[in-house]
Motif scaffolding. Sequence first.
Motif, short mmCIF file in Angstrom:
data_model
loop_
_atom_site.label_atom_id
_atom_site.label_comp_id
_atom_site.label_asym_id
_atom_site.label_seq_id
_atom_site.Cartn_x
_atom_site.Cartn_y
_atom_site.Cartn_z
N LEU A 150 0.89 -1.36 0.10
CA LEU A 150 0.01 0.01 -0.02
C LEU A 150 0.88 0.90 0.10
O LEU A 150 0.31 2.36 -0.42
CB LEU A 150 -0.83 -0.06 1.01
N GLY A 153 1.08 1.99 -3.22
CA GLY A 153 -0.42 2.71 -3.70
C GLY A 153 -0.26 4.12 -3.53
O GLY A 153 -1.02 4.99 -4.35
N THR A 203 -9.10 -0.08 -0.21
CA THR A 203 -8.36 -0.97 -1.34
C THR A 203 -8.68 -0.17 -2.66
O THR A 203 -7.72 -0.40 -3.63
CB THR A 203 -8.60 -2.24 -1.17
N PRO A 204 -9.78 0.04 -3.28
CA PRO A 204 -9.88 0.29 -4.62
C PRO A 204 -9.12 1.63 -4.94
O PRO A 204 -8.61 1.80 -5.95
CB PRO A 204 -11.46 0.80 -4.74
N SER A 207 -5.56 0.76 -5.20
CA SER A 207 -5.38 -0.11 -6.49
C SER A 207 -5.15 1.28 -7.83
O SER A 207 -4.54 0.75 -8.50
CB SER A 207 -6.46 -0.91 -6.79
N LEU A 210 -1.63 2.43 -7.39
CA LEU A 210 -0.81 1.48 -7.89
C LEU A 210 -0.66 1.21 -9.19
O LEU A 210 0.40 1.08 -10.11
CB LEU A 210 -0.96 0.37 -7.07
N ALA A 211 -1.83 1.51 -10.09
CA ALA A 211 -1.88 1.29 -11.40
C ALA A 211 -1.31 2.38 -12.27
O ALA A 211 -0.55 2.52 -13.23
CB ALA A 211 -3.35 1.20 -11.96
N CYS A 230 5.47 -7.64 -7.66
CA CYS A 230 3.95 -7.62 -7.01
C CYS A 230 3.73 -8.97 -6.83
O CYS A 230 3.18 -9.30 -5.72
CB CYS A 230 2.96 -7.38 -8.27
#
Length: 283
Positions: A150, A153, A203-204, A207, A210-211, A230
Amino acid sequence: MYSHPVMSHANDFFAYALYLYTWFQTREGHTRDALLRGATAGLCALIRQINAVFVFFPLAEFLSDGFRAWRRSRSIRECRRAMFNVAVFSSAWWVVYIPQVIVWRVVFGRWIEVNPYASSAEIGFDWLHPRFLEVLFSTNRGLFVWSPLLVFGAVGWWFLWRRERRLSGLILTNFVLQLSVIATWEVWSAGASFGQRFFTNVTPAFSLGLAALMASIQRRVSFRWMVVGCALFIVWNGLLIIRYALGDIPRAGPVPLMWLLWGQFTVLPRYWFRVIEILLRRF
């Protein structure tokens, strides 16, 4: 959710993902957009009360857009439109949230119960002494200590800011507000849990960060190496889950940092046959 189906975390994850998706798809400023945003924000708060802080960014956004439109045109009509969107958003939020208010009235005799835990467990808030660092970095379920991926992220939110400023502003505002409330709660560590479960719903957002980070570095770092990196984090998290399940680390309370780290490299030799036995029994 498999072990504790009465917990709200999986539903909370879904609701926040829906909230982000709905916000992203309704950026035209129409009345329908305000209605959908209010309904999804109300669903988040209905599932978990702390999510009521998610209303601040959309409301500020409606007012800010209205003010900028008024400065351009000097028309009172734009102000009315902004206030109407605020009213629609708020009404949709309350329509979805009203079941919780009714339950509070029946159970506690009050329409609004800010802290239901205070009635049974006497758990309150210390607003003057927030514990931000402990929530994020403590070995007692610290967010980034128990879920180190995270960190990347969160770093990715900066790269997301460069591409989608409003979306990253929404994510950051919601995260900071949620962190501020959790840091002042007496049970900020979440008690018995695998990691900082109070942030499962975010979490979304991590994500997306991170993307954005991976998309920004893909020209300098081979995709193969990003997959390997990852995968290593997945293995690390899986080993930590094994240790948690076997009681190698306590279900609640702080864990010595050296044991938390070193145990990751020794858990399989120490518990190999036990792990195989558990897997065979599960299958």
